[in-house]
Write an enzyme that holds these catalytic residues in place. Sequence first.
Site, PDB file in Angstrom:
ATOM      1  N   TYR A 117      10.858   9.112   1.274  1.00 43.00           N
ATOM      2  CA  TYR A 117      10.820   8.124   0.185  1.00 43.00           C
ATOM      3  C   TYR A 117      11.415   8.620  -1.140  1.00 43.00           C
ATOM      4  O   TYR A 117      11.450   7.869  -2.114  1.00 43.00           O
ATOM      5  CB  TYR A 117       9.363   7.657  -0.034  1.00 43.00           C
ATOM      6  CG  TYR A 117       8.790   6.987   1.196  1.00 43.00           C
ATOM      7  CD1 TYR A 117       9.302   5.772   1.654  1.00 43.00           C
ATOM      8  CD2 TYR A 117       7.764   7.579   1.929  1.00 43.00           C
ATOM      9  CE1 TYR A 117       8.798   5.165   2.801  1.00 43.00           C
ATOM     10  CE2 TYR A 117       7.246   6.985   3.072  1.00 43.00           C
ATOM     11  CZ  TYR A 117       7.774   5.771   3.504  1.00 43.00           C
ATOM     12  OH  TYR A 117       7.272   5.175   4.638  1.00 43.00           O
ATOM     13  N   ASN A 134       8.201  -5.315  -1.291  1.00 43.93           N
ATOM     14  CA  ASN A 134       8.124  -4.244  -0.306  1.00 43.93           C
ATOM     15  C   ASN A 134       6.683  -4.253   0.203  1.00 43.93           C
ATOM     16  O   ASN A 134       5.788  -3.712  -0.436  1.00 43.93           O
ATOM     17  CB  ASN A 134       8.469  -2.889  -0.930  1.00 43.93           C
ATOM     18  CG  ASN A 134       8.444  -1.778   0.104  1.00 43.93           C
ATOM     19  OD1 ASN A 134       7.965  -1.966   1.229  1.00 43.93           O
ATOM     20  ND2 ASN A 134       8.957  -0.614  -0.268  1.00 43.93           N
ATOM     21  N   GLU A 173      13.012  -9.072   1.108  1.00 43.72           N
ATOM     22  CA  GLU A 173      12.221  -7.953   1.650  1.00 43.72           C
ATOM     23  C   GLU A 173      12.979  -6.651   1.376  1.00 43.72           C
ATOM     24  O   GLU A 173      14.172  -6.563   1.674  1.00 43.72           O
ATOM     25  CB  GLU A 173      12.085  -8.168   3.167  1.00 43.72           C
ATOM     26  CG  GLU A 173      11.434  -7.029   3.913  1.00 43.72           C
ATOM     27  CD  GLU A 173      11.586  -7.175   5.451  1.00 43.72           C
ATOM     28  OE1 GLU A 173      12.460  -7.948   5.920  1.00 43.72           O
ATOM     29  OE2 GLU A 173      10.850  -6.485   6.167  1.00 43.72           O
ATOM     30  N   ALA A 178       3.273  -0.901   4.678  1.00 41.58           N
ATOM     31  CA  ALA A 178       2.734  -0.954   6.050  1.00 41.58           C
ATOM     32  C   ALA A 178       2.389  -2.380   6.483  1.00 41.58           C
ATOM     33  O   ALA A 178       2.414  -2.689   7.683  1.00 41.58           O
ATOM     34  CB  ALA A 178       1.505  -0.055   6.159  1.00 41.58           C
ATOM     35  N   HIS A 180      12.872  -2.302   1.719  1.00 39.44           N
ATOM     36  CA  HIS A 180      12.256  -1.046   2.178  1.00 39.44           C
ATOM     37  C   HIS A 180      13.071   0.107   1.639  1.00 39.44           C
ATOM     38  O   HIS A 180      14.310   0.082   1.700  1.00 39.44           O
ATOM     39  CB  HIS A 180      12.214  -0.971   3.706  1.00 39.44           C
ATOM     40  CG  HIS A 180      11.409  -2.074   4.290  1.00 39.44           C
ATOM     41  ND1 HIS A 180      10.044  -2.096   4.219  1.00 39.44           N
ATOM     42  CD2 HIS A 180      11.789  -3.234   4.881  1.00 39.44           C
ATOM     43  CE1 HIS A 180       9.612  -3.217   4.756  1.00 39.44           C
ATOM     44  NE2 HIS A 180      10.650  -3.933   5.164  1.00 39.44           N
ATOM     45  N   ARG A 218       4.343  11.176  -1.992  1.00 36.82           N
ATOM     46  CA  ARG A 218       4.260  10.778  -0.589  1.00 36.82           C
ATOM     47  C   ARG A 218       5.561  11.073   0.171  1.00 36.82           C
ATOM     48  O   ARG A 218       6.615  10.550  -0.204  1.00 36.82           O
ATOM     49  CB  ARG A 218       4.049   9.264  -0.647  1.00 36.82           C
ATOM     50  CG  ARG A 218       4.069   8.596   0.640  1.00 36.82           C
ATOM     51  CD  ARG A 218       4.095   7.086   0.449  1.00 36.82           C
ATOM     52  NE  ARG A 218       3.891   6.510   1.735  1.00 36.82           N
ATOM     53  CZ  ARG A 218       4.262   5.297   2.059  1.00 36.82           C
ATOM     54  NH1 ARG A 218       4.839   4.492   1.169  1.00 36.82           N
ATOM     55  NH2 ARG A 218       4.056   4.861   3.265  1.00 36.82           N
ATOM     56  N   ARG A 273      13.381   4.322  12.340  1.00 37.92           N
ATOM     57  CA  ARG A 273      12.094   5.029  12.388  1.00 37.92           C
ATOM     58  C   ARG A 273      11.284   4.637  13.642  1.00 37.92           C
ATOM     59  O   ARG A 273      11.857   4.148  14.602  1.00 37.92           O
ATOM     60  CB  ARG A 273      11.358   4.780  11.076  1.00 37.92           C
ATOM     61  CG  ARG A 273      12.150   5.376   9.869  1.00 37.92           C
ATOM     62  CD  ARG A 273      11.407   5.228   8.565  1.00 37.92           C
ATOM     63  NE  ARG A 273      10.165   6.000   8.584  1.00 37.92           N
ATOM     64  CZ  ARG A 273       9.201   5.861   7.668  1.00 37.92           C
ATOM     65  NH1 ARG A 273       9.363   5.010   6.664  1.00 37.92           N
ATOM     66  NH2 ARG A 273       8.100   6.586   7.753  1.00 37.92           N
ATOM     67  N   PRO A 300       0.783  -1.217   0.000  1.00 32.22           N
ATOM     68  CA  PRO A 300       0.000   0.000   0.000  1.00 32.22           C
ATOM     69  C   PRO A 300       0.828   1.287   0.000  1.00 32.22           C
ATOM     70  O   PRO A 300       1.840   1.390   0.700  1.00 32.22           O
ATOM     71  CB  PRO A 300      -0.816  -0.097   1.302  1.00 32.22           C
ATOM     72  CG  PRO A 300      -0.164  -1.157   2.111  1.00 32.22           C
ATOM     73  CD  PRO A 300       0.491  -2.084   1.151  1.00 32.22           C
ATOM     74  N   ASN A 301       0.363   2.223  -0.802  1.00 30.04           N
ATOM     75  CA  ASN A 301       0.925   3.581  -0.911  1.00 30.04           C
ATOM     76  C   ASN A 301       2.253   3.672  -1.663  1.00 30.04           C
ATOM     77  O   ASN A 301       2.786   4.768  -1.841  1.00 30.04           O
ATOM     78  CB  ASN A 301       1.073   4.235   0.484  1.00 30.04           C
ATOM     79  CG  ASN A 301      -0.256   4.307   1.212  1.00 30.04           C
ATOM     80  OD1 ASN A 301      -1.204   4.870   0.676  1.00 30.04           O
ATOM     81  ND2 ASN A 301      -0.350   3.706   2.388  1.00 30.04           N
TER      82      ASN A 301
HETATM   83  C1  DQA Z   1       8.317   1.151   3.662  1.00 33.80           C
HETATM   84  C2  DQA Z   1       8.438   1.359   5.179  1.00 33.80           C
HETATM   85  C3  DQA Z   1       7.132   1.054   5.866  1.00 33.80           C
HETATM   86  O1  DQA Z   1       7.250   1.257   7.270  1.00 33.80           O
HETATM   87  C4  DQA Z   1       6.034   1.982   5.362  1.00 33.80           C
HETATM   88  O2  DQA Z   1       4.791   1.668   5.947  1.00 33.80           O
HETATM   89  C5  DQA Z   1       5.956   2.013   3.875  1.00 33.80           C
HETATM   90  C6  DQA Z   1       7.169   1.949   3.079  1.00 33.80           C
HETATM   91  C7  DQA Z   1       9.588   1.561   2.914  1.00 33.80           C
HETATM   92  O3  DQA Z   1       9.700   1.228   1.731  1.00 33.80           O
HETATM   93  O4  DQA Z   1      10.461   2.254   3.467  1.00 33.80           O
HETATM   94  O5  DQA Z   1       4.874   2.210   3.310  1.00 33.80           O
HETATM   95  O6  DQA Z   1       8.113  -0.229   3.412  1.00 33.80           O
END
Ligand code: DQA
Length: 146
Positions: free
Chosen positions: A22, A73, A97, A76, A99, A17, A106, A9-10
């Site tokens: 990011y 990725n 995985e 959340a 990020h 964003r 964080r 998501p997002n």
């Molecule tokens: C994320 C880190 C997560 O905590 C966050 O909710 C994201 C993006 C990252 O790519 O840094 O949406 O996965």
Amino acid sequence: MKFLVLNGPNINMLGIREPDIYGREDYSSLCESIKSHAEKAGVEVEIYQSNHEGDLVDKIQQAIDKFEGIIINPAAYTHTSVALLDAVKAVCVPTVEVHISDVSKREDFRQISYIRAACVKTISGHGIKGYTEAMDFLINYCGDSK
Ligand code: DQA
């Protein structure tokens, strides 16, 4: 070799964003950089993004016998989803995985990753380069296991 790249998501909101966290590159530039890296490396990629947990579970399940590796990725859902962890465990497809931000620096709620236990590697805080690093890792990892 064929890899599945999954984004939660997002991630489609990249560029808009929280750019300080990011970066300013948008989701389509991320996809372009993944595709161009794959082409240079001589591997195939399918890229998929969803804001819905079940869609990501479905995609992971469908990876059996179709992909040599998964780059994910979970966004959340990293911090909440046992369903994604169980899906990766179920398919036994080597999974990395990724990020974009350095989650270790964080908020406390980002310190838990459920999916990590089923992944062969985690790359965090390398920006969108993390995805291509994950691809290079999987190319070696899958090559070695043949
Ligand atoms: C994320 C880190 C997560 O905590 C966050 O909710 C994201 C993006 C990252 O790519 O840094 O949406 O996965």
